[in-house]
Write a protein that holds these residues in place. Sequence first.
Motif, PDB file in Angstrom:
ATOM      1  N   THR A 166       0.833  -1.216   0.000  1.00 24.59           N
ATOM      2  CA  THR A 166       0.000   0.000   0.000  1.00 24.59           C
ATOM      3  C   THR A 166       0.858   1.252   0.000  1.00 24.59           C
ATOM      4  O   THR A 166       0.595   2.187  -0.752  1.00 24.59           O
ATOM      5  CB  THR A 166      -0.934   0.052   1.228  1.00 24.59           C
ATOM      6  OG1 THR A 166      -0.725  -1.096   2.016  1.00 24.59           O
ATOM      7  CG2 THR A 166      -2.357   0.135   0.806  1.00 24.59           C
ATOM      8  N   ALA A 182       2.248   6.273  -7.169  1.00 26.67           N
ATOM      9  CA  ALA A 182       1.240   7.181  -7.739  1.00 26.67           C
ATOM     10  C   ALA A 182       1.758   8.612  -7.724  1.00 26.67           C
ATOM     11  O   ALA A 182       1.632   9.338  -8.718  1.00 26.67           O
ATOM     12  CB  ALA A 182      -0.065   7.077  -6.947  1.00 26.67           C
ATOM     13  N   LEU A 224       4.386   9.006 -10.450  1.00 25.58           N
ATOM     14  CA  LEU A 224       3.833   9.026 -11.803  1.00 25.58           C
ATOM     15  C   LEU A 224       3.134  10.347 -12.071  1.00 25.58           C
ATOM     16  O   LEU A 224       3.225  10.913 -13.164  1.00 25.58           O
ATOM     17  CB  LEU A 224       2.868   7.859 -11.994  1.00 25.58           C
ATOM     18  CG  LEU A 224       3.511   6.471 -11.988  1.00 25.58           C
ATOM     19  CD1 LEU A 224       2.458   5.395 -12.123  1.00 25.58           C
ATOM     20  CD2 LEU A 224       4.535   6.350 -13.103  1.00 25.58           C
ATOM     21  N   GLN A 225       2.412  10.858 -11.037  1.00 20.31           N
ATOM     22  CA  GLN A 225       1.727  12.141 -11.227  1.00 20.31           C
ATOM     23  C   GLN A 225       2.733  13.263 -11.436  1.00 20.31           C
ATOM     24  O   GLN A 225       2.436  14.257 -12.084  1.00 20.31           O
ATOM     25  CB  GLN A 225       0.815  12.435 -10.033  1.00 20.31           C
ATOM     26  CG  GLN A 225      -0.486  11.631 -10.102  1.00 20.31           C
ATOM     27  CD  GLN A 225      -1.218  11.533  -8.773  1.00 20.31           C
ATOM     28  OE1 GLN A 225      -0.872  12.198  -7.809  1.00 20.31           O
ATOM     29  NE2 GLN A 225      -2.243  10.709  -8.731  1.00 20.31           N
ATOM     30  N   THR A 228      -5.608   0.426 -13.271  1.00 20.76           N
ATOM     31  CA  THR A 228      -5.026   1.664 -12.756  1.00 20.76           C
ATOM     32  C   THR A 228      -4.084   2.300 -13.774  1.00 20.76           C
ATOM     33  O   THR A 228      -4.228   3.470 -14.111  1.00 20.76           O
ATOM     34  CB  THR A 228      -4.257   1.379 -11.448  1.00 20.76           C
ATOM     35  OG1 THR A 228      -5.159   0.775 -10.528  1.00 20.76           O
ATOM     36  CG2 THR A 228      -3.750   2.680 -10.843  1.00 20.76           C
ATOM     37  N   TYR A 229      -3.127   1.521 -14.273  1.00 24.69           N
ATOM     38  CA  TYR A 229      -2.055   2.136 -15.072  1.00 24.69           C
ATOM     39  C   TYR A 229      -2.329   2.117 -16.583  1.00 24.69           C
ATOM     40  O   TYR A 229      -1.976   3.058 -17.273  1.00 24.69           O
ATOM     41  CB  TYR A 229      -0.718   1.460 -14.759  1.00 24.69           C
ATOM     42  CG  TYR A 229      -0.393   1.474 -13.284  1.00 24.69           C
ATOM     43  CD1 TYR A 229      -0.155   2.679 -12.622  1.00 24.69           C
ATOM     44  CD2 TYR A 229      -0.365   0.306 -12.541  1.00 24.69           C
ATOM     45  CE1 TYR A 229       0.123   2.709 -11.267  1.00 24.69           C
ATOM     46  CE2 TYR A 229      -0.082   0.325 -11.180  1.00 24.69           C
ATOM     47  CZ  TYR A 229       0.161   1.530 -10.552  1.00 24.69           C
ATOM     48  OH  TYR A 229       0.423   1.555  -9.213  1.00 24.69           O
ATOM     49  N   ALA A 232      -4.681   4.734 -17.432  1.00 28.01           N
ATOM     50  CA  ALA A 232      -4.073   6.068 -17.462  1.00 28.01           C
ATOM     51  C   ALA A 232      -2.966   6.158 -18.516  1.00 28.01           C
ATOM     52  O   ALA A 232      -2.165   7.091 -18.490  1.00 28.01           O
ATOM     53  CB  ALA A 232      -3.519   6.409 -16.082  1.00 28.01           C
ATOM     54  N   GLN A 253      -0.214   4.468 -19.013  1.00 30.51           N
ATOM     55  CA  GLN A 253       1.140   4.498 -18.451  1.00 30.51           C
ATOM     56  C   GLN A 253       1.986   3.301 -18.887  1.00 30.51           C
ATOM     57  O   GLN A 253       3.175   3.290 -18.645  1.00 30.51           O
ATOM     58  CB  GLN A 253       1.066   4.519 -16.916  1.00 30.51           C
ATOM     59  CG  GLN A 253       0.344   5.712 -16.334  1.00 30.51           C
ATOM     60  CD  GLN A 253       1.211   6.943 -16.272  1.00 30.51           C
ATOM     61  OE1 GLN A 253       2.404   6.848 -16.057  1.00 30.51           O
ATOM     62  NE2 GLN A 253       0.626   8.109 -16.484  1.00 30.51           N
TER      63      GLN A 253
END
Lengths: 447, 295
Positions: A101, A108, A111-112, A131-132, A135, A137
């Motif tokens: 976690t 995250a 990556l942002q 998730t990726y 987006a 990625q």
Amino acid sequence: MSRKLLMSLLLIIVLLVTACGRTAPAGAPVATAGAEGDAVVTVESGGGEGEGETAASEVEVFSWWTGGGEAAGLEAMIAVFNEKYPDIAFNNAAVAGGAGTNARAVLATRLQAGDAPDSWQGHAGQELIGTYVAADQLEPLNFLYEENGWLEVMPETLIPLISQDGNIYSVPVNIHRANVLWYNPTVLEENNVEVPETLEEWFAAMDALKAAGVETPLALGEQWTTMHLFETVLLATLGEEAYNGLWTGETDWNDAEVTTALENYARILEYTNSDASALSWQDASQLVVDGDAAFNVMGDWAEGFYKELGLEPREGFGWAPVPGTGGTFQFLSDSFVLPVGAPNRDAAIAWLTVAGSKEGQDAFNPVKGSIPARNDGDRALYDEYLQSAMDDWTSNTIVGSLTHGVVANDSWKSELDTALGLFLANQDVANFQNALSATCVASGPCK
Amino acid sequence: MRFNRDSALAVALVSPSILAVAIFVYGFIAWSARVSLSAWKGLLPDYTWAGLSNYAGLLADPRFHIDVRNTLLFTTLFVGGCLVLGLGLAILLDQGLRGEGFFRTIFLFPMAISFIVTGVVWRWLMNPAQGSRLSGLNLLFDNLGLDFLINSWHTTRDWGIAAIAIPAIWQMSGYTMALYLGGLRAIPDEVREAARVDGASELQVYWHIILPLLRPITLSAMVILGHISLKVFDLIVAVAGKQLPLDVPAIYMWTTTFDGNFYGRGAAIGMMLLLSVAALVIPYLIYTTRNEAQL
């Protein structure tokens, strides 16, 4: 007075400089974000400073393998990597804590901020894809599978579970099995109970144990372990095909079969310990080998825990597929990805090649206590339980785990977790089924 | 000249903090407010306007209903428990007994511990295991023959959150005691003497004289404890993990944002938490500034 002013101004400047120091321009030396001790701090070669050096001199691999067999397994795989690619420096950017976690929160953030590592660890399947890939990625890895012939050595039923629209997005390094029933052979023997193979046999066995005075026929732990139990009961009741359909919209969550599954689940919960929510998975596993409980449903990392306790397979603990799921291997897997715009793409591909190779997987898995995703692993390296899991991996039908990120993305899973939590509190099957169906619609697969 | 230089110095000294507060507190509040009105779901920011739909969703969300109920129950028990215990301890210590400093320190000590440590210790004490696996306080009750006290603590159905209030009260009642003790010491002896001369019993002195004079202390304590209680997160997670029967808004905010990637919804929960704390603190600030202005 003016001296005082001077001093204060100096102080302010110092403060401002220290405050600005945190936002160094790209390309400057940056410590690996949020790492707790284990990670190596390096100078990243991107941006202005790295010019003149060769591009593929380093690969930064991000994971949450920082302790125990996981860290040791990673080290073993890094050794294989260093041997094959001596000119690429391996930068282990592992983040500790919370079964991933913490690492995922750090990832995250990176990556942002546009600061992607060259490759990172993620549960194979929808957890990564939802998730990726959603987006944009990740790069598809079909070319890597074809070049290395991995499609021939990995189970056919595995590939669709780690793909989206025909594109494979990660390289599974290890395989764990979710649908394992652990039992205490002595407790079963003393009460003349056979290892159950169907749900009905399981109910009968637990009734017999209860009548014989076993306080807790089935040990259960905190909320995620109840979801783990839930996914195996869904599989046991619905069968492989209908279970797979739940996650693609082909099986209706309002179906009568699903109602039966939920009723089975509610019934199974009646055999569990009252303090489940206060126990970790280890606590619950321990109840079985201490003789306080007869059964426990847990992934096959429980075997590593039992071995740590010094127990002998077949004597201290026994295993079987969860009743009703024989012939099916409900899997989860740690895998590595290739991000779009990886700073050192060639080095990242080199890492993925090792991660998918026989040498890499046979170095990692015996230490971690899991089996290779390939079907050509060297059996001699693995213990008795793992050998049986390797047999099943190559002969069984493969389905994905919900709790461990294969079949549903994070958003859907967290909504399912809420629905499950509400059900555990109020035991209302009809309400539960409506809520489950609503999460499927909200998450996309169901109309 | 001198005045100007002094005020320039003052401004120069204060400006970094003002700037930092403006950006890192109010700027981020504004950003959260914006996110809470967006449809952001997933890894990357998405500021598509979604109006109040995140808030409407929460009001219809059965999990959020549990959160609100748990928060109200926890706040009532925690604040009430701390006030009663704190006042009781303060009155006892105010009787001029020997070794007052020693007791004061002992009662204040728990406050110095973080909620996480308190949570871990009380997790052991409040072990809900039953039958042959009794442990912690339950085992103590069993050994003392107080079987009727054995209970399932935070795993008790519907009322588990009440068990979480116990360690919270343990931790903060000493602090409340210190507040009250300060208040009691500030009440001049002449007032008590005058009441006694007028024939008031000791009970009447407390009920009619001391308690009303302590009202501002009670109010401060309620505000301080109240906002701690609304934001509670670490204590619950340390005692019982993240499980739905003990869910509170702060936990829901964390799981939905960072496990489920529902950033818009998480921000909406954050804004509602902020509003609830503001509803508690702002009237208090207005009340105290008005009182100070009168003085």
